[in-house]
Design a protein around this motif. Sequence first.
Motif, PDB file in Angstrom:
ATOM      1  N   GLU A  30       0.830  -1.210   0.000  1.00  0.00           N
ATOM      2  CA  GLU A  30       0.000   0.000   0.000  1.00  0.00           C
ATOM      3  C   GLU A  30       0.866   1.263   0.000  1.00  0.00           C
ATOM      4  O   GLU A  30       0.592   2.209  -0.733  1.00  0.00           O
ATOM      5  CB  GLU A  30      -0.933   0.017   1.219  1.00  0.00           C
ATOM      6  CG  GLU A  30      -2.108  -0.908   1.111  1.00  0.00           C
ATOM      7  CD  GLU A  30      -3.084  -0.505   0.017  1.00  0.00           C
ATOM      8  OE1 GLU A  30      -3.215   0.696  -0.298  1.00  0.00           O
ATOM      9  OE2 GLU A  30      -3.725  -1.411  -0.526  1.00  0.00           O
TER      10      GLU A  30
ATOM     11  N   LEU B 202       2.469   1.825  -3.430  1.00  0.00           N
ATOM     12  CA  LEU B 202       1.522   2.322  -4.430  1.00  0.00           C
ATOM     13  C   LEU B 202       1.101   3.757  -4.134  1.00  0.00           C
ATOM     14  O   LEU B 202       0.987   4.578  -5.051  1.00  0.00           O
ATOM     15  CB  LEU B 202       0.304   1.405  -4.504  1.00  0.00           C
ATOM     16  CG  LEU B 202       0.569   0.023  -5.095  1.00  0.00           C
ATOM     17  CD1 LEU B 202      -0.636  -0.874  -4.905  1.00  0.00           C
ATOM     18  CD2 LEU B 202       0.959   0.117  -6.554  1.00  0.00           C
ATOM     19  N   ARG B 203       0.880   4.071  -2.865  1.00  0.00           N
ATOM     20  CA  ARG B 203       0.442   5.421  -2.497  1.00  0.00           C
ATOM     21  C   ARG B 203       1.537   6.460  -2.760  1.00  0.00           C
ATOM     22  O   ARG B 203       1.285   7.523  -3.301  1.00  0.00           O
ATOM     23  CB  ARG B 203       0.022   5.450  -1.029  1.00  0.00           C
ATOM     24  CG  ARG B 203      -0.660   6.746  -0.633  1.00  0.00           C
ATOM     25  CD  ARG B 203      -1.158   6.741   0.815  1.00  0.00           C
ATOM     26  NE  ARG B 203      -0.045   6.782   1.748  1.00  0.00           N
ATOM     27  CZ  ARG B 203       0.331   5.776   2.552  1.00  0.00           C
ATOM     28  NH1 ARG B 203      -0.329   4.645   2.539  1.00  0.00           N
ATOM     29  NH2 ARG B 203       1.345   5.903   3.374  1.00  0.00           N
TER      30      ARG B 203
ATOM     31  N   LYS C 272       4.128   5.985  -4.724  1.00  0.00           N
ATOM     32  CA  LYS C 272       4.712   5.736  -6.047  1.00  0.00           C
ATOM     33  C   LYS C 272       6.217   5.540  -5.967  1.00  0.00           C
ATOM     34  O   LYS C 272       6.980   5.982  -6.826  1.00  0.00           O
ATOM     35  CB  LYS C 272       4.373   6.864  -7.025  1.00  0.00           C
ATOM     36  CG  LYS C 272       2.890   6.978  -7.278  1.00  0.00           C
ATOM     37  CD  LYS C 272       2.584   8.027  -8.308  1.00  0.00           C
ATOM     38  CE  LYS C 272       1.083   8.089  -8.529  1.00  0.00           C
ATOM     39  NZ  LYS C 272       0.718   9.085  -9.512  1.00  0.00           N
TER      40      LYS C 272
ATOM     41  N   SER D 216      -0.700  -2.962 -13.414  1.00  0.00           N
ATOM     42  CA  SER D 216      -1.833  -3.821 -13.067  1.00  0.00           C
ATOM     43  C   SER D 216      -1.396  -5.012 -12.221  1.00  0.00           C
ATOM     44  O   SER D 216      -2.136  -5.459 -11.342  1.00  0.00           O
ATOM     45  CB  SER D 216      -2.549  -4.294 -14.323  1.00  0.00           C
ATOM     46  OG  SER D 216      -1.666  -5.002 -15.162  1.00  0.00           O
ATOM     47  N   GLU D 217      -0.184  -5.526 -12.456  1.00  0.00           N
ATOM     48  CA  GLU D 217       0.281  -6.667 -11.680  1.00  0.00           C
ATOM     49  C   GLU D 217       0.564  -6.275 -10.228  1.00  0.00           C
ATOM     50  O   GLU D 217       0.422  -7.084  -9.319  1.00  0.00           O
ATOM     51  CB  GLU D 217       1.518  -7.297 -12.324  1.00  0.00           C
ATOM     52  CG  GLU D 217       1.744  -8.697 -11.833  1.00  0.00           C
ATOM     53  CD  GLU D 217       2.577  -9.547 -12.769  1.00  0.00           C
ATOM     54  OE1 GLU D 217       3.149 -10.517 -12.262  1.00  0.00           O
ATOM     55  OE2 GLU D 217       2.664  -9.259 -13.967  1.00  0.00           O
ATOM     56  N   LEU D 218       0.927  -5.006 -10.002  1.00  0.00           N
ATOM     57  CA  LEU D 218       1.117  -4.537  -8.626  1.00  0.00           C
ATOM     58  C   LEU D 218      -0.218  -4.482  -7.891  1.00  0.00           C
ATOM     59  O   LEU D 218      -0.303  -4.826  -6.709  1.00  0.00           O
ATOM     60  CB  LEU D 218       1.780  -3.162  -8.606  1.00  0.00           C
ATOM     61  CG  LEU D 218       3.197  -3.077  -9.162  1.00  0.00           C
ATOM     62  CD1 LEU D 218       3.715  -1.650  -9.051  1.00  0.00           C
ATOM     63  CD2 LEU D 218       4.116  -4.045  -8.463  1.00  0.00           C
ATOM     64  N   ASN D 219      -1.258  -4.067  -8.597  1.00  0.00           N
ATOM     65  CA  ASN D 219      -2.588  -4.059  -7.988  1.00  0.00           C
ATOM     66  C   ASN D 219      -3.072  -5.474  -7.692  1.00  0.00           C
ATOM     67  O   ASN D 219      -3.690  -5.726  -6.660  1.00  0.00           O
ATOM     68  CB  ASN D 219      -3.580  -3.325  -8.883  1.00  0.00           C
ATOM     69  CG  ASN D 219      -3.276  -1.849  -8.962  1.00  0.00           C
ATOM     70  OD1 ASN D 219      -2.935  -1.231  -7.964  1.00  0.00           O
ATOM     71  ND2 ASN D 219      -3.379  -1.286 -10.149  1.00  0.00           N
ATOM     72  N   THR D 220      -2.758  -6.415  -8.586  1.00  0.00           N
ATOM     73  CA  THR D 220      -3.095  -7.815  -8.355  1.00  0.00           C
ATOM     74  C   THR D 220      -2.342  -8.349  -7.145  1.00  0.00           C
ATOM     75  O   THR D 220      -2.908  -9.069  -6.326  1.00  0.00           O
ATOM     76  CB  THR D 220      -2.766  -8.661  -9.600  1.00  0.00           C
ATOM     77  OG1 THR D 220      -3.488  -8.143 -10.717  1.00  0.00           O
ATOM     78  CG2 THR D 220      -3.118 -10.115  -9.387  1.00  0.00           C
TER      79      THR D 220
ATOM     80  N   ARG E 238      -1.324  -6.626  -4.567  1.00  0.00           N
ATOM     81  CA  ARG E 238      -1.974  -6.053  -3.378  1.00  0.00           C
ATOM     82  C   ARG E 238      -3.229  -6.845  -3.021  1.00  0.00           C
ATOM     83  O   ARG E 238      -3.458  -7.169  -1.848  1.00  0.00           O
ATOM     84  CB  ARG E 238      -2.335  -4.594  -3.627  1.00  0.00           C
ATOM     85  CG  ARG E 238      -3.144  -4.000  -2.486  1.00  0.00           C
ATOM     86  CD  ARG E 238      -3.511  -2.569  -2.677  1.00  0.00           C
ATOM     87  NE  ARG E 238      -4.056  -2.324  -4.001  1.00  0.00           N
ATOM     88  CZ  ARG E 238      -4.239  -1.120  -4.510  1.00  0.00           C
ATOM     89  NH1 ARG E 238      -3.919  -0.051  -3.827  1.00  0.00           N
ATOM     90  NH2 ARG E 238      -4.740  -0.967  -5.710  1.00  0.00           N
ATOM     91  N   GLU E 239      -4.042  -7.173  -4.009  1.00  0.00           N
ATOM     92  CA  GLU E 239      -5.271  -7.918  -3.748  1.00  0.00           C
ATOM     93  C   GLU E 239      -4.977  -9.310  -3.198  1.00  0.00           C
ATOM     94  O   GLU E 239      -5.628  -9.760  -2.257  1.00  0.00           O
ATOM     95  CB  GLU E 239      -6.096  -8.031  -5.025  1.00  0.00           C
ATOM     96  CG  GLU E 239      -6.668  -6.712  -5.489  1.00  0.00           C
ATOM     97  CD  GLU E 239      -7.239  -6.786  -6.889  1.00  0.00           C
ATOM     98  OE1 GLU E 239      -7.386  -7.918  -7.430  1.00  0.00           O
ATOM     99  OE2 GLU E 239      -7.542  -5.727  -7.448  1.00  0.00           O
TER     100      GLU E 239
END
Length: 122
Positions: A64, A67-68, A70, A85-89, A91-92
């Motif tokens: 988090e 990403l916040r 950067k 997108s893979e970084l968001n995946t 995180r999930e």
Amino acid sequence: MSVVDRHVPQRTCIGCRVRCDQPSLIRLALVRTGHAHDTRIVVDMRRTTHGRGAWIHADAACVEHMLRKKSWMRAFRVSQGMDISELNTLRERITQTDTTLRYRNPHTATDNVVVDTSTGSG
């Protein structure tokens, strides 16, 4: 007879900026796909992908923060947006604790999970 300690490489997490043993971190890699300006960041669980790398704990707070703030932009030396997108995946999956591999979390001194991203298509 004495046991010889093997050297363990140290890396810095781009989320929390804490240095720790390389095996306890996930490697991220900057991959160029075709054109010079077409790049994306991938999770490199096997640590064999060519390209600039960065390291992060498999910890929701670290991901988090990365990403916040950067901080991936500084780590990969880029100034423009790209496919994260893979970084968001990541995180999930960390948030959902999709487990396959364990590592020692230096923040809590307990076992945490590392996600298996090899099944997803990127």
